[in-house]
Motif scaffolding. Sequence first.
Motif, PDB file in Angstrom:
ATOM      1  N   PRO A   1      50.255  22.205  23.323  1.00  0.00           N
ATOM      2  CA  PRO A   1      49.415  23.211  23.980  1.00  0.00           C
ATOM      3  C   PRO A   1      48.597  22.615  25.121  1.00  0.00           C
ATOM      4  N   ALA A   2      48.668  23.254  26.278  1.00  0.00           N
ATOM      5  CA  ALA A   2      48.009  22.740  27.475  1.00  0.00           C
ATOM      6  C   ALA A   2      46.505  22.667  27.288  1.00  0.00           C
TER       7      ALA A   2
ATOM      8  N   LEU B   1      38.994  26.617  27.494  1.00  0.00           N
ATOM      9  CA  LEU B   1      39.776  25.405  27.685  1.00  0.00           C
ATOM     10  C   LEU B   1      39.159  24.543  28.779  1.00  0.00           C
ATOM     11  N   PRO B   2      39.184  23.226  28.624  1.00  0.00           N
ATOM     12  CA  PRO B   2      38.770  22.370  29.725  1.00  0.00           C
ATOM     13  C   PRO B   2      39.820  22.400  30.830  1.00  0.00           C
ATOM     14  N   ASN B   3      39.512  21.840  31.983  1.00  0.00           N
ATOM     15  CA  ASN B   3      40.500  21.816  33.071  1.00  0.00           C
ATOM     16  C   ASN B   3      40.617  20.457  33.746  1.00  0.00           C
TER      17      ASN B   3
ATOM     18  N   PRO C   1      32.986  11.899  27.859  1.00  0.00           N
ATOM     19  CA  PRO C   1      31.918  12.838  27.485  1.00  0.00           C
ATOM     20  C   PRO C   1      31.999  14.149  28.253  1.00  0.00           C
ATOM     21  N   GLY C   2      31.318  15.166  27.705  1.00  0.00           N
ATOM     22  CA  GLY C   2      31.138  16.427  28.408  1.00  0.00           C
ATOM     23  C   GLY C   2      32.311  17.381  28.373  1.00  0.00           C
ATOM     24  N   VAL C   3      33.350  17.073  27.598  1.00  0.00           N
ATOM     25  CA  VAL C   3      34.538  17.932  27.555  1.00  0.00           C
ATOM     26  C   VAL C   3      34.449  18.937  26.417  1.00  0.00           C
ATOM     27  N   PHE C   4      33.903  18.523  25.265  1.00  0.00           N
ATOM     28  CA  PHE C   4      33.823  19.412  24.104  1.00  0.00           C
ATOM     29  C   PHE C   4      32.613  19.031  23.274  1.00  0.00           C
ATOM     30  N   THR C   5      32.273  19.908  22.334  1.00  0.00           N
ATOM     31  CA  THR C   5      31.244  19.620  21.332  1.00  0.00           C
ATOM     32  C   THR C   5      31.854  19.819  19.951  1.00  0.00           C
ATOM     33  N   THR C   6      31.199  19.307  18.923  1.00  0.00           N
ATOM     34  CA  THR C   6      31.728  19.442  17.558  1.00  0.00           C
ATOM     35  C   THR C   6      30.804  20.308  16.706  1.00  0.00           C
TER      36      THR C   6
ATOM     37  N   PRO D   1      30.295  37.783  22.556  1.00  0.00           N
ATOM     38  CA  PRO D   1      30.344  36.418  22.032  1.00  0.00           C
ATOM     39  C   PRO D   1      29.677  35.425  22.968  1.00  0.00           C
ATOM     40  N   THR D   2      29.445  34.223  22.459  1.00  0.00           N
ATOM     41  CA  THR D   2      29.092  33.088  23.298  1.00  0.00           C
ATOM     42  C   THR D   2      30.382  32.381  23.705  1.00  0.00           C
ATOM     43  N   PHE D   3      30.298  31.492  24.684  1.00  0.00           N
ATOM     44  CA  PHE D   3      31.484  30.809  25.182  1.00  0.00           C
ATOM     45  C   PHE D   3      31.302  29.300  25.060  1.00  0.00           C
ATOM     46  N   GLY D   4      32.393  28.608  24.751  1.00  0.00           N
ATOM     47  CA  GLY D   4      32.294  27.159  24.664  1.00  0.00           C
ATOM     48  C   GLY D   4      33.573  26.509  24.177  1.00  0.00           C
ATOM     49  N   THR D   5      33.661  25.201  24.395  1.00  0.00           N
ATOM     50  CA  THR D   5      34.767  24.387  23.880  1.00  0.00           C
ATOM     51  C   THR D   5      34.227  23.655  22.664  1.00  0.00           C
TER      52      THR D   5
END
Length: 527
Positions: A103-104, A355-357, A370-375, A398-402
């Motif tokens: 998955p991209a 999704l990140p880019n 860093p800075g691409v996703f949170t857990t 909703p809220t938005f986030g990775t």
Amino acid sequence: MQSKFCCNRQCLFILLGIILSFVASLADAEETHYHEFVVQRKVVNRLCNRRKIITVNGQFPGPTIVARNGDKLVIKVTNRASSNISLHWHGIRQMRTPWADGPAYITQCPIMPGATYTYRFTIENQEGEWWDRDINAVMRRALFSGAAPNVSDAYTINGQPGDLYRCSRQGTMKIRVNSGDKVLLRVINAALNQQLFFSVANHKLTVVEADATYHKPFTTRVIMLGPGQTTNVLLTADQPPARYYMAARAYATGRNNPFDNTTTTAILEYKTARSRSSSRPVLPQLPAFNDTATVTAFTSQLKSIPSNAKVPTNIDESLFFTVGLGLVNCAPGPRCQGPNNSRLAASMNNVSGVLPNTTSILQAYYQNIPGVFTTDFPPSPPVKFDYTGTVSRALSQPTFGTKLYKVKFGSNVQIVLQDTAIVTTEDHPIHLHGYHFFVVGQGFGNFNPKMDTSKFNLIDPPVRNTIDVPTGGWAVIRFVADNPGVWLFHCHIDSHLTWGLAMSFLVENGIGKSQTIEPPPADLPQC
């Protein structure tokens, strides 16, 4: 996988829209198979028009890979199309090599035009839609407007709409059989946005497999598959010699949601009936588009083989995920075509996945970028409410986030998947990458842990990698998190995924090399 029921008999794929297919047999010998796939556009004639479609090695459906359980596959993919692509392999387990999942922006950046990437993985036990326009343009328009994408113009069986559609009679797929033949049909739903019923006129279907896992055989007249699901059925040619339609059409549950209400067909033809080839085949009686009772009757019969059902009982991670659509407020205009000045969104636990880019999530995790996703993906809904009842508009946005949910290697995980009525209750096919799971319970209404837990099937629950969460209901799945990496968990309705009905699990490394993610391959695509 090639079933033991298939020896010296016909084995046929019924592909309700598909790119690639596997035939994997059970054997002790292990081999490495090398393949080269070229993804490219090709002009085809469908529905009285010439259209360019994406093909693999010039084929649609794509080539079949024949392999045995335990065999290794090395597949070099070259993108000669005009857009980015990536391939995801259903029913394959990428232990220690999640870089091959596909998955991209999750496990890899997409393969850009002109670039090449080699997928490497091991076989472990291993219908569609047609738009009379460019599918990328359909999706771009939907994303721009904030409304649902245009419905498809046809469904297909093995890439052909069938002779109930205009200009399609000549290409209709035919399967010729002798009286008494036993045929294994591998039915795969690769439609983008639609669950599908499938049936063969006057013939019974014996279900023996689902999502690349053997199940207890049972007989039915109709099966239902969500996008991404597979089902193997045995058919005995025991009817008077004639021509019979194999047919598929929509199972659609969203209230007031438009859908493609057409029927795709192929023909099962007895060889001794060739002299009657001009006669109209018998059409099966398919269920009504909203026949949830038939779907429930079908899914309730799916049972695993008990010797293969090692169901986790001591749960380490008990999670509750709401799944469904939502609305985002927007200013009136061409980009705001949802109800009451809104755009459609989708979420799990009120988080709409983004999704990140700049890099994939897996690469960011492995290389500590860093800075691409949170857990901090929430283990339960931030606000509890009557999930399948009347829902306040205040709960729709909703809220938005990775956001990922981190799990320790070897944990026993249980997830309650709860449909919501925020926009509409709807059957959602939820797919977990990297794993199969046990479906220990399903029902309608709001999940009640005090009453429903006691009804769980821990003896022979079905084993799936994609579960249709019942419309206005719930499903409970369990799995052992023994496959380290980043694994996407999402609705397999493509528009819902695009709207954000997805999250990812981060399964940490265990102890030793066999429980640790391998380094990324040298040719890993870059964003």
